[in-house]
Design a protein around this motif. Structure first.
Motif, PDB file in Angstrom:
ATOM      1  N   SER A 390       0.816  -1.221   0.000  1.00 48.18           N
ATOM      2  CA  SER A 390       0.000   0.000   0.000  1.00 48.18           C
ATOM      3  C   SER A 390       0.842   1.260   0.000  1.00 48.18           C
ATOM      4  N   ASN A 391       1.923   1.291   0.811  1.00 45.93           N
ATOM      5  CA  ASN A 391       2.756   2.490   0.871  1.00 45.93           C
ATOM      6  C   ASN A 391       3.468   2.748  -0.453  1.00 45.93           C
ATOM      7  N   SER A 392       3.897   1.681  -1.149  1.00 42.62           N
ATOM      8  CA  SER A 392       4.528   1.848  -2.461  1.00 42.62           C
ATOM      9  C   SER A 392       3.514   2.371  -3.474  1.00 42.62           C
ATOM     10  N   GLN A 393       2.305   1.847  -3.399  1.00 39.84           N
ATOM     11  CA  GLN A 393       1.253   2.360  -4.272  1.00 39.84           C
ATOM     12  C   GLN A 393       1.015   3.844  -4.005  1.00 39.84           C
ATOM     13  N   ALA A 394       0.999   4.213  -2.744  1.00 37.31           N
ATOM     14  CA  ALA A 394       0.751   5.612  -2.395  1.00 37.31           C
ATOM     15  C   ALA A 394       1.814   6.527  -2.987  1.00 37.31           C
ATOM     16  N   ASP A 395       3.080   6.109  -2.929  1.00 33.76           N
ATOM     17  CA  ASP A 395       4.160   6.923  -3.496  1.00 33.76           C
ATOM     18  C   ASP A 395       3.987   7.099  -4.997  1.00 33.76           C
ATOM     19  N   ILE A 396       3.658   5.995  -5.692  1.00 39.40           N
ATOM     20  CA  ILE A 396       3.492   6.056  -7.151  1.00 39.40           C
ATOM     21  C   ILE A 396       2.298   6.927  -7.525  1.00 39.40           C
ATOM     22  N   LEU A 397       1.195   6.757  -6.831  1.00 41.07           N
ATOM     23  CA  LEU A 397      -0.008   7.520  -7.148  1.00 41.07           C
ATOM     24  C   LEU A 397       0.168   8.998  -6.816  1.00 41.07           C
ATOM     25  N   SER A 398       0.900   9.300  -5.742  1.00 39.97           N
ATOM     26  CA  SER A 398       1.158  10.695  -5.396  1.00 39.97           C
ATOM     27  C   SER A 398       1.963  11.381  -6.487  1.00 39.97           C
ATOM     28  N   ASP A 399       2.992  10.708  -6.948  1.00 42.73           N
ATOM     29  CA  ASP A 399       3.804  11.267  -8.032  1.00 42.73           C
ATOM     30  C   ASP A 399       2.979  11.438  -9.296  1.00 42.73           C
ATOM     31  N   TRP A 400       2.102  10.457  -9.562  1.00 40.33           N
ATOM     32  CA  TRP A 400       1.260  10.530 -10.771  1.00 40.33           C
ATOM     33  C   TRP A 400       0.280  11.704 -10.698  1.00 40.33           C
ATOM     34  N   LEU A 401      -0.347  11.906  -9.563  1.00 34.34           N
ATOM     35  CA  LEU A 401      -1.332  12.982  -9.413  1.00 34.34           C
ATOM     36  C   LEU A 401      -0.684  14.359  -9.504  1.00 34.34           C
ATOM     37  N   GLN A 402       0.572  14.470  -9.127  1.00 32.27           N
ATOM     38  CA  GLN A 402       1.257  15.757  -9.167  1.00 32.27           C
ATOM     39  C   GLN A 402       1.872  16.051 -10.538  1.00 32.27           C
ATOM     40  N   SER A 403       1.893  15.059 -11.425  1.00 32.87           N
ATOM     41  CA  SER A 403       2.519  15.257 -12.732  1.00 32.87           C
ATOM     42  C   SER A 403       1.601  16.001 -13.690  1.00 32.87           C
ATOM     43  N   LYS A 404       2.209  16.798 -14.560  1.00 31.08           N
ATOM     44  CA  LYS A 404       1.421  17.501 -15.578  1.00 31.08           C
ATOM     45  C   LYS A 404       1.015  16.556 -16.706  1.00 31.08           C
ATOM     46  N   HIS A 405       1.611  15.367 -16.738  1.00 32.72           N
ATOM     47  CA  HIS A 405       1.280  14.362 -17.768  1.00 32.72           C
ATOM     48  C   HIS A 405       0.453  13.234 -17.162  1.00 32.72           C
ATOM     49  N   LYS A 407      -2.385  12.324 -17.774  1.00 33.09           N
ATOM     50  CA  LYS A 407      -3.291  11.653 -18.714  1.00 33.09           C
ATOM     51  C   LYS A 407      -2.761  10.286 -19.124  1.00 33.09           C
ATOM     52  N   TYR A 408      -1.426  10.146 -19.162  1.00 40.94           N
ATOM     53  CA  TYR A 408      -0.861   8.839 -19.525  1.00 40.94           C
ATOM     54  C   TYR A 408       0.370   8.578 -18.681  1.00 40.94           C
ATOM     55  N   PRO A 409       0.487   7.404 -18.121  1.00 37.11           N
ATOM     56  CA  PRO A 409      -0.565   6.379 -18.091  1.00 37.11           C
ATOM     57  C   PRO A 409      -1.687   6.749 -17.131  1.00 37.11           C
ATOM     58  N   ASP A 410      -2.875   6.341 -17.460  1.00 35.22           N
ATOM     59  CA  ASP A 410      -4.042   6.634 -16.636  1.00 35.22           C
ATOM     60  C   ASP A 410      -4.120   5.611 -15.502  1.00 35.22           C
ATOM     61  N   LEU A 411      -3.809   6.073 -14.281  1.00 37.51           N
ATOM     62  CA  LEU A 411      -3.818   5.180 -13.119  1.00 37.51           C
ATOM     63  C   LEU A 411      -5.086   5.341 -12.290  1.00 37.51           C
ATOM     64  N   THR A 412      -6.141   5.831 -12.926  1.00 39.26           N
ATOM     65  CA  THR A 412      -7.389   6.053 -12.195  1.00 39.26           C
ATOM     66  C   THR A 412      -7.894   4.775 -11.537  1.00 39.26           C
ATOM     67  N   GLU A 413      -7.839   3.681 -12.261  1.00 36.86           N
ATOM     68  CA  GLU A 413      -8.329   2.413 -11.703  1.00 36.86           C
ATOM     69  C   GLU A 413      -7.523   2.016 -10.477  1.00 36.86           C
ATOM     70  N   ALA A 414      -6.188   2.144 -10.575  1.00 36.11           N
ATOM     71  CA  ALA A 414      -5.347   1.818  -9.429  1.00 36.11           C
ATOM     72  C   ALA A 414      -5.640   2.756  -8.260  1.00 36.11           C
ATOM     73  N   PHE A 415      -5.882   4.036  -8.562  1.00 34.57           N
ATOM     74  CA  PHE A 415      -6.197   5.022  -7.526  1.00 34.57           C
ATOM     75  C   PHE A 415      -7.483   4.643  -6.795  1.00 34.57           C
ATOM     76  N   GLU A 416      -8.503   4.238  -7.546  1.00 34.46           N
ATOM     77  CA  GLU A 416      -9.788   3.871  -6.936  1.00 34.46           C
ATOM     78  C   GLU A 416      -9.640   2.640  -6.052  1.00 34.46           C
ATOM     79  N   VAL A 417      -8.923   1.639  -6.563  1.00 33.89           N
ATOM     80  CA  VAL A 417      -8.735   0.417  -5.776  1.00 33.89           C
ATOM     81  C   VAL A 417      -7.931   0.723  -4.506  1.00 33.89           C
ATOM     82  N   TRP A 418      -6.897   1.548  -4.643  1.00 33.06           N
ATOM     83  CA  TRP A 418      -6.069   1.906  -3.478  1.00 33.06           C
ATOM     84  C   TRP A 418      -6.912   2.622  -2.418  1.00 33.06           C
TER      85      TRP A 418
END
Length: 439
Positions: A390-405, A407-418
Motif C-alpha cells: 500500500s505504501n509503495s502504491q501511495a508513493d506512485i499515485l502521489s507522483d502521478w497525481l502531481q505530474s502535468k502528464h 493523462k498517460y498512463p491513466d492510473l485512475t483504476e489503481a487510484f480507486e482500488v487503493w
C-alpha cells in the motif's frame, strides 16, 4: 538419312487415307470430336486402346474398314484428350504446356493408360515452377490419379523434424545477429520465423520442446542482450551530460536496430513461453536503458527508437502483470517507476513529424504507435501497481497525481482500488488484531 526416312514414314493423326480407326471423344453433355487414327500407334502407346482394339473386345465397324472407338470423357474440355492422342504419334512426347496444361494431359493419359505420355507429364510437373494457384490445382488433381503419380507432390510434403529444427535455428541466429547477415536476409529470417511459429489454420511448423533447441535459442538471445548491454554502456560512458546530437546518426541507427531485434525476440519468445530470460534482463537494466535512450535520442527525430523501447517494455511488463514471470516486490516497484516516467515523457511526442523540418513541410510523415501497445502498457502498469504494498502504491499515485502528464498512463483504476483498500483496511484486517490479542 535413315532417321529422316523413318520420320517420313511415320503415320500422322488425322490422315484419312491411312487411318484404320476413328476415335470418338464424347463429353457428358453430348459434345463429341472425331479423330482419324491408326490402330498400331494407339495399341502400342495405350493399354486402353490395346484392349479396345483387341479381338476380345466387341467393336462397331463403320466408315468402311475403320473401327470406331468411343472414349467417354468426364471433363467438358476435350483438348487434353486430343493432345494426349497426338502425343502418341510423337517420337518423344512433349508435355511443356504449362502446369495447368500438363495436368490436363496427365489426367487424359491416366484415363487412356498411356505410360509414356504420363511419364513425360510427371517429369515436367516435377521440374516446373509452381505458383500458389498451380499448387492448389495439383493438390486437387494428383491424389485422384493414383499412388504412382504422387511423386509430383514431393515438394509439398511435410519435412522431417530434424532439418526443420536446423533451418529454424540457423534462421534465428541470422535474425538476432547485428552485422553478419545482409539486412534482406535478416528481415526475411524474422518474418518467416514468426510465420512458421504462428498458430493459424495450420499448426506451427515446429514446437521448441526439445531441451537442446531451447538452449540454443537462449544462447542466441543472450548474445543479443549482451551486445545491447555493451552498446548502451558505451553510450553512457561518453563524456558529457548533453544528449547526442542529430549528427550522430550511426549511433542512433545501431540503437534502433538492437531495440527492434529485442522487440522481435519478445514476440517469438512469447510464442515459445520463454520470455523469462528477456523479462529478468530488461527489468535489471531498465534505468540504464532509459538513460542511454534519453542521451542518444534527445529529440523527436529518434521517436521511432523510443517507441520500440515502449514496445519491449509493454511486452515485458505484460508478462509480469499476467503472473507468467514472478519477480520480487522491489524489482516490480522499480520497474513501474522507471517506465511510468519514460512513457510519460514519450507519449506527448507522438504525432510530431519524424524529422525537424526547417521549411515547415506539412506533409512530413508522422510517427505513431499502435494504440493497443499503449493500452497494453497502461493495463500492465495498473496491474503491477495493484500488486505492490500500500505504501509503495501511495508513493506512485502521489507522483502521478502531481505530474502535468497525468493523462498517460491513466492510473485512475489503481487510484480507486487503493482508496477502497486503504479505507477498508482496518475493518478487513481486524481479525489479525483480535488474533494477536488472543495469542
Amino acid at each position: 538419312m535413315s532417321g529422316v526416312r523413318r520420320a517420313a514414314g511415320r503415320p500422322k493423326i488425322g490422315d484419312l487415307a491411312t487411318s484404320d480407326v476413328v476415335v470418338r471423344l464424347r463429353t457428358p453433355e453430348g459434345r463429341d470430336e472425331w479423330l482419324y487414327c491408326h490402330s498400331g500407334v494407339l495399341a502400342a502407346g495405350s493399354r486402353y486402346f490395346a484392349d479396345r482394339l483387341s479381338d476380345d473386345w466387341p467393336t462397331c465397324q463403320i466408315l468402311g474398314s475403320r473401327y470406331c472407338v468411343e472414349v467417354h470423357c468426364q471433363e467438358l474440355d476435350l483438348s487434353p484428350h486430343v493432345t494426349a492422342l497426338r502425343l502418341l504419334y510423337a517420337a518423344e512426347p512433349c508435355s511443356r504446356f504449362g502446369v495447368r496444361g500438363a495436368l490436363g494431359v496427365l489426367q487424359a493419359a491416366a484415363h487412356l493408360a498411356c505410360p509414356r505420355v504420363a511419364a513425360a507429364c510427371v517429369d515436367y510437373l516435377e521440374s516446373a515452377p509452381w505458383d500458389e494457384a498451380d499448387e492448389e490445382e495439383i493438390l486437387r488433381t494428383i491424389p485422384c490419379l493414383g499412388p504412382q503419380y504422387e511423386c509430383v507432390l514431393a515438394r509439398l510434403r511435410p519435412i522431417d523434424p530434424a532439418p526443420v529444427a536446423g533451418i529454424l535455428l540457423s534462421a534465428f541466429r541470422h535474425a538476432t545477429s547485428t552485422r553478419s547477415p545482409p539486412q534482406e536476409l535478416k528481415s526475411a529470417a524474422q518474418e518467416q520465423l514468426e510465420y512458421m511459429l504462428t498458430e493459424d489454420d495450420d499448426a506451427p511448423l515446429l514446437a521448441f520442446d526439445d531441451d537442446i533447441v531451447r538452449s540454443q535459442v537462449k544462447d542466441c538471445v543472450a548474445a543479443l542482450l549482451s551486445r545491447f548491454s555493451g552498446f548502451t554502456s558505451s553510450i553512457l560512458m561518453e563524456q558529457g551530460e548533453a544528449p547526442l546530437g542529430h549528427g550522430d546518426a550511426e549511433v542512433q541507427q545501431e540503437l534502433h536496430s538492437l531495440v527492434s531485434d529485442i522487440s522481435w525476440v519478445c514476440q517469438i519468445l512469447s510464442k515459445l513461453e520463454m520470455m523469462k530470460c528477456v523479462v529478468v534482463y530488461w527489468i535489471g537494466v531498465s534505468s540504464d536503458v532509459v538513460e542511454a535512450v534519453d542521451k542518444a535520442c534527445g529529440g523527436i527525430g529518434c521517436l521511432k527508437t523510443r517507441l520500440k523501447v515502449i514496445e519491449v517494455s509493454a511486452k515485458v511488463l505484460e508478462a509480469i502483470a499476467f503472473g507468467n514471470i514472478v519477480l520480487p516486490t522491489e524489482k516490480r516497484c522499480g520497474a513501474v517507476n522507471v517506465w511510468i516516467g519514460f512513457a510519460r515523457r514519450t507519449k506527448p511526442l507522438v504525432g510530431h513529424p519524424e524529422h525537424d523540418d526547417d521549411d515547415g513541410d506539412a506533409e512530413a510523415p508522422k510517427i505513431n504507435l499502435d494504440s493497443e501497445v499503449w493500452q497494453s502498457l497502461e493495463s500492465a502498469i495498473v496491474s503491477i501497481v495493484l500488486t505492490l504494498p500500500s505504501n509503495s502504491q501511495a508513493d506512485i499515485l502521489s507522483d502521478w497525481l502531481q505530474s502535468k502528464h497525468a493523462k498517460y498512463p491513466d492510473l485512475t483504476e489503481a487510484f480507486e482500488v487503493w482508496c477502497y483498500r486503504s479505507k477498508a483496511a482496518k475493518r478487513r484486517l481486524s481479525f489479525l488484531s483480535h488474533a494477536n490479542r488472543v495469542s
